[in-house]
Each structure stands twice: as C-alpha cells, then as structure tokens.
Design an enzyme around this catalytic site. Structure first.
Site, PDB file in Angstrom:
ATOM      1  N   ASP A 107       0.858  -1.179   0.000  1.00  0.00           N
ATOM      2  CA  ASP A 107       0.000   0.000   0.000  1.00  0.00           C
ATOM      3  C   ASP A 107       0.905   1.244   0.000  1.00  0.00           C
ATOM      4  O   ASP A 107       1.665   1.465   0.945  1.00  0.00           O
ATOM      5  CB  ASP A 107      -0.849  -0.065   1.282  1.00  0.00           C
ATOM      6  CG  ASP A 107      -1.758   1.136   1.443  1.00  0.00           C
ATOM      7  OD1 ASP A 107      -1.602   2.136   0.716  1.00  0.00           O
ATOM      8  OD2 ASP A 107      -2.623   1.065   2.332  1.00  0.00           O
ATOM      9  N   ILE A 108       0.790   2.038  -1.033  1.00  0.00           N
ATOM     10  CA  ILE A 108       1.700   3.184  -1.206  1.00  0.00           C
ATOM     11  C   ILE A 108       1.524   4.227  -0.093  1.00  0.00           C
ATOM     12  O   ILE A 108       2.459   4.976   0.202  1.00  0.00           O
ATOM     13  CB  ILE A 108       1.524   3.805  -2.609  1.00  0.00           C
ATOM     14  CG1 ILE A 108       2.779   4.588  -3.018  1.00  0.00           C
ATOM     15  CG2 ILE A 108       0.270   4.667  -2.692  1.00  0.00           C
ATOM     16  CD1 ILE A 108       2.833   4.940  -4.491  1.00  0.00           C
TER      17      ILE A 108
ATOM     18  N   ASN B 163      -7.249  11.885 -10.619  1.00  0.00           N
ATOM     19  CA  ASN B 163      -8.041  12.241 -11.807  1.00  0.00           C
ATOM     20  C   ASN B 163      -7.926  13.749 -11.987  1.00  0.00           C
ATOM     21  O   ASN B 163      -7.453  14.450 -11.108  1.00  0.00           O
ATOM     22  CB  ASN B 163      -9.490  11.756 -11.706  1.00  0.00           C
ATOM     23  CG  ASN B 163     -10.196  12.369 -10.528  1.00  0.00           C
ATOM     24  OD1 ASN B 163     -10.289  13.594 -10.428  1.00  0.00           O
ATOM     25  ND2 ASN B 163     -10.672  11.544  -9.626  1.00  0.00           N
TER      26      ASN B 163
ATOM     27  N   GLY C   1      -9.725   4.140  -5.698  1.00  0.00           N
ATOM     28  CA  GLY C   1      -8.417   3.497  -5.841  1.00  0.00           C
ATOM     29  C   GLY C   1      -7.348   4.143  -4.986  1.00  0.00           C
ATOM     30  O   GLY C   1      -7.571   4.509  -3.829  1.00  0.00           O
ATOM     31  N   VAL C   2      -6.182   4.314  -5.578  1.00  0.00           N
ATOM     32  CA  VAL C   2      -5.041   4.830  -4.829  1.00  0.00           C
ATOM     33  C   VAL C   2      -5.292   6.283  -4.397  1.00  0.00           C
ATOM     34  O   VAL C   2      -4.888   6.707  -3.310  1.00  0.00           O
ATOM     35  CB  VAL C   2      -3.736   4.624  -5.638  1.00  0.00           C
ATOM     36  CG1 VAL C   2      -3.674   5.484  -6.859  1.00  0.00           C
ATOM     37  CG2 VAL C   2      -2.522   4.830  -4.768  1.00  0.00           C
ATOM     38  N   ASP C   3      -5.990   7.024  -5.236  1.00  0.00           N
ATOM     39  CA  ASP C   3      -6.329   8.420  -4.947  1.00  0.00           C
ATOM     40  C   ASP C   3      -7.160   8.505  -3.649  1.00  0.00           C
ATOM     41  O   ASP C   3      -6.844   9.293  -2.734  1.00  0.00           O
ATOM     42  CB  ASP C   3      -7.147   8.948  -6.137  1.00  0.00           C
ATOM     43  CG  ASP C   3      -7.282  10.451  -6.185  1.00  0.00           C
ATOM     44  OD1 ASP C   3      -6.579  11.136  -5.415  1.00  0.00           O
ATOM     45  OD2 ASP C   3      -8.080  10.938  -6.997  1.00  0.00           O
TER      46      ASP C   3
ATOM     47  N   GLY D 223      -5.908   0.707 -12.965  1.00  0.00           N
ATOM     48  CA  GLY D 223      -7.105   0.388 -12.182  1.00  0.00           C
ATOM     49  C   GLY D 223      -8.350   0.771 -12.964  1.00  0.00           C
ATOM     50  O   GLY D 223      -8.631   0.194 -14.021  1.00  0.00           O
ATOM     51  N   VAL D 224      -9.027   1.785 -12.464  1.00  0.00           N
ATOM     52  CA  VAL D 224     -10.255   2.270 -13.109  1.00  0.00           C
ATOM     53  C   VAL D 224     -10.001   2.660 -14.571  1.00  0.00           C
ATOM     54  O   VAL D 224     -10.897   2.538 -15.412  1.00  0.00           O
ATOM     55  CB  VAL D 224     -10.791   3.492 -12.312  1.00  0.00           C
ATOM     56  CG1 VAL D 224     -12.005   4.113 -12.974  1.00  0.00           C
ATOM     57  CG2 VAL D 224     -11.143   3.067 -10.895  1.00  0.00           C
ATOM     58  N   TYR D 225      -8.786   3.087 -14.899  1.00  0.00           N
ATOM     59  CA  TYR D 225      -8.481   3.537 -16.261  1.00  0.00           C
ATOM     60  C   TYR D 225      -8.096   2.388 -17.193  1.00  0.00           C
ATOM     61  O   TYR D 225      -7.778   2.612 -18.369  1.00  0.00           O
ATOM     62  CB  TYR D 225      -7.406   4.634 -16.247  1.00  0.00           C
ATOM     63  CG  TYR D 225      -7.906   5.981 -15.733  1.00  0.00           C
ATOM     64  CD1 TYR D 225      -9.248   6.176 -15.397  1.00  0.00           C
ATOM     65  CD2 TYR D 225      -7.042   7.062 -15.598  1.00  0.00           C
ATOM     66  CE1 TYR D 225      -9.709   7.408 -14.933  1.00  0.00           C
ATOM     67  CE2 TYR D 225      -7.491   8.299 -15.136  1.00  0.00           C
ATOM     68  CZ  TYR D 225      -8.818   8.474 -14.811  1.00  0.00           C
ATOM     69  OH  TYR D 225      -9.263   9.688 -14.358  1.00  0.00           O
TER      70      TYR D 225
END
Ligand code: ADP
Length: 170
Positions: free
Chosen positions: A11-12, A25, A33-35, A125-127
């Site tokens: 996990d970053i 985004n 996600g990571v955001d 991920g989502v992209y």
C-alpha cells in the site's frame, strides 16, 4: 547518477519515500483506488492544497500526462505528486501520455529535491490500461529519464501487478 528501481508489493500510503505519486483524476478533488486511499490516510491538508491549485493554476483541472505536488499531510512521505494517467483506449495509442506521467512526476520530484519516489501502477485500475504494457512503459520511462532521483520504488497493490512489473524490470 543512476536511478535504482525497486519493486514492493503493498500500500503506497504506508511508504516512507520523500514523495509518493498519486494516480489522480484531473479534478484533483479525490476519487477511488489509490487516490481515495491517499486522501483518506493523508487527511484534509492534501485536499485543501488541491482545491487551492484548482482555484489558481489548474482552473480546468490537471491535464492527463502532467504532474503537480502537494503536501503529503499525515502520510509518512513528505510530498504527494499528483499525476493524471490516460484512460486506456483500444482505438487510440495514448502511451505517450502514460510515459509523460512518469517523466513529469520525476521532473516535479527534481524541483522538490526528492531523492526517493514511490509510484503506483498508474492507469491500471479504473483507467483499465493492460498491466503488462503499463509496466513496460513505466519501467522504460523511468530508466530513460535523466533525474537526480536516486531511488524509484514501484509499489504494487496485488500479485498480478507485482509480477508484471517484475517481468519488465527484469
Ligand atoms: P487509475 O485511475 O490511474 O487506473 P487506480 O487508483 O484505479 O488509478 O489504480 C491504479 C493502480 O493502483 C491499480 O493497479 C490499483 O490496484 C492500485 N492501487 C489501489 N490502491 C492502492 C494503494 N493503496 N497503494 C498502491 N496501489 C494501489
């Protein structure tokens, strides 16, 4: 000075690098996600700076392929470098934009004086960017970008991503 590439599974938001990169985004106002994880664990100071960026330089949002830094709030890192990955499209080659995310993040890291930088697997991920190809672009771009960053750590959230990056980083 050569940049060393390391791979970690994890996990970053837990990573103690000078800077961690956010797959943001273009609104800069948070997402999934990571955001989502970065804003959740970093606290409100990150969003406050993002809002200020929207009110000043980035009225229309941060374009894909660009990068900008904020505080890392309560995270162990010192800065978050927000970059906007391209959405994968079968009909159009957007590889340059994905490479640009890595190049621009390193340029911002150099401006900050960051020596260690952690990246997630941007756009995977989502992209929906295919992992193997995203890993290839990420590793090749970091290897070919002149930077004073001494260590780049790719922090991969699951085994599939870790294995794809391992194959590419050889
Ligand atoms: P994008 O919109 O650029 O595709 P995502 O956040 O949806 O961004 O996904 C990018 C990558 O980050 C995916 O491989 C996802 O599994 C991974 N990821 C999600 N949460 C974390 C986290 N806390 N630390 C590191 N990687 C993460």
């Amino acid at each position: 000075m050569t940049t060393t590439i390391h791979l970690t599974r994890g996990d970053i938001t837990r990573v103690d690098a000078d800077a961690i990169v956010n797959a943001a985004n273009s609104s800069l106002l948070g997402g999934g996600g990571v955001d989502g994880a970065i804003h959740r664990h970093g606290g409100p100071a990150i969003l406050e700076e993002c809002r200020a960026l929207r009110a000043s330089h980035y009225g229309k949002g941060l374009p894909a392929g660009q990068a900008v830094a904020t505080t890392a709030g309560e995270l162990p890192a010192r800065w978050v470098i927000h970059t906007v990955g391209p959405v994968w499209a079968a009909s159009e080659d957007r590889s340059d934009l994905l490479a640009s995310c890595h190049r621009e993040s390193l340029r911002v890291a150099d401006e900050l004086g960051a020596r260690t930088v952690a990246f997630p697997a941007i756009s995977t991920g989502v992209y929906r960017w295919p992992l193997e190809d995203a890993a290839r672009i990420a590793v090749e771009t970091v290897r070919s970008t002149p930077t004073a960053v001494e260590e780049v750590r790719f922090v991969l959230f699951d085994d599939r991503a870790y294995e794809a990056f391992s194959r590419q980083a050889g």
